[in-house]
Design a protein around this motif. Structure first.
Motif, short mmCIF file in Angstrom:
data_model
loop_
_atom_site.label_atom_id
_atom_site.label_comp_id
_atom_site.label_asym_id
_atom_site.label_seq_id
_atom_site.Cartn_x
_atom_site.Cartn_y
_atom_site.Cartn_z
N ALA A 40 2.31 9.26 -6.13
CA ALA A 40 2.41 10.65 -5.93
C ALA A 40 3.61 10.95 -6.82
O ALA A 40 3.74 12.28 -7.17
N ARG A 56 2.10 1.64 -3.38
CA ARG A 56 1.47 2.38 -4.40
C ARG A 56 1.17 3.76 -4.26
O ARG A 56 0.99 4.64 -5.01
N MET A 57 1.24 4.41 -2.83
CA MET A 57 0.96 5.63 -2.81
C MET A 57 2.03 6.51 -3.19
O MET A 57 1.97 7.55 -3.64
N ARG A 108 0.82 -1.26 0.07
CA ARG A 108 -0.01 0.13 0.02
C ARG A 108 0.75 1.10 0.16
O ARG A 108 0.71 2.16 -0.94
N LEU A 109 1.88 1.23 0.76
CA LEU A 109 2.88 2.31 0.91
C LEU A 109 3.50 2.63 -0.50
O LEU A 109 3.65 3.60 -1.01
#
Length: 283
Positions: free
Chosen positions: A189, A184-185, A181-182
């Motif tokens: 960004a 992908r974030m 998840r991190l």
């Protein structure tokens, strides 16, 4: 293996093995993720076969190759700075030429899968050194509208390595775990700021100041802070990618690819910090 925001780490293998040493501990990286969530975050596989004439990569190899790469970049940057200091007409040529050559080498290394080629890595260091030296002069010399002088450059260098070592501590202690998840974030960004930066560049051809992302105003300061934050978090993904290579017992030569990826992120971070500091000094 998780995807990293740093493009030069895109082609890392999907192996897992027992390494000699690593950036993190059992509280960080894939090992922690497996214990925490009860399932592996990437498929286990056999370690590299390094062959009779090679050995597995270690953290010492990563530190050594990264140190050599940054040393070459620093020498190149100092040469560039003093050349421009003696002849300011060279500034634009070195910034454009060094930046373009560096970009081409990143593309060649990434898409040609030559990230572990020491010649390409060191050539990139030379090109980016020429770029950074001239750019630093332009940001800090009054004839180019800059302020702050060498003190501003020193602050940017200290800030860059402060962020680097700070994120290394964060990764090593497991304060922030690298999860899908991190990842992908951060990648999302990163794509966002690249699109905005390109949009601002195109707009600047038609409107003075473009979208206002680089004109020193409030929006420009916010944009630079966002870029610095993304670059900082990118280090976590880069450390994790290097960790996985070590655990997979990748060949010693792979350390050049790790050095390349870390240098790309460091260069981006330094430029953003230097730009942000110049905004405040212009005020």
């Amino acid at each position: 293996m998780r995807t990293t925001s740093n493009p030069v780490f895109r082609n890392l293998p999907k192996q897992e093995g027992n390494g000699y040493a690593s950036f993190g501990s059992a509280t960080a990286g894939a090992s922690q993720a497996t214990q925490q969530f009860g399932q592996p975050q990437y498929a286990p596989a056999e370690p590299y076969q390094t062959g009779p004439t090679s050995r597995a990569m270690t953290i010492d190899d990563v530190v050594t190759k990264t140190g050599i790469t940054l040393g070459v970049l620093t020498i190149s940057a100092l040469v560039s700075y003093f050349l421009v200091n003696n002849n300011a007409d060279l500034a634009a040529s070195l910034v454009i030429g060094g930046g373009l050559v560096g970009l081409v080498l990143v593309l060649v290394a990434t898409f040609g899968r030559k990230m572990d080629n020491p010649a390409i890595v060191l050539a990139y260091a030379v090109a980016e050194g020429l770029f950074l030296g001239a750019l630093s002069f332009m940001f800090t010399d009054i004839q180019f509208g800059g302020v702050g002088g060498s003190a501003l450059i020193a602050q940017a260098v200290l800030g860059t390595f402060g962020v680097f070592f700070g994120m290394l501590v964060v990764y090593k202690t497991g304060a922030i775990r690298v999860t899908p998840r991190l990842t992908r974030m951060i990648i999302g960004a990163l794509i966002g700021v690249v699109v905005l930066a390109l949009g601002n560049l195109v707009a600047s051809f038609f409107v003075d100041g473009g979208l206002g992302l680089r004109d020193g105003g409030t929006l420009a300061i916010i944009f630079s802070l966002v870029c610095i934050g993304i670059a900082a978090f990118s280090f976590l993904l880069d450390f994790d990618a290097a960790d996985q290579l070590i655990r997979a017992q990748a060949p010693e030569k792979a350390a050049w690819g790790v050095a390349f990826g870390l240098t790309v992120t460091l260069v981006w971070l330094y430029v953003e910090i230097l730009r942000l500091l110049s905004y405040f000094n212009n005020d």
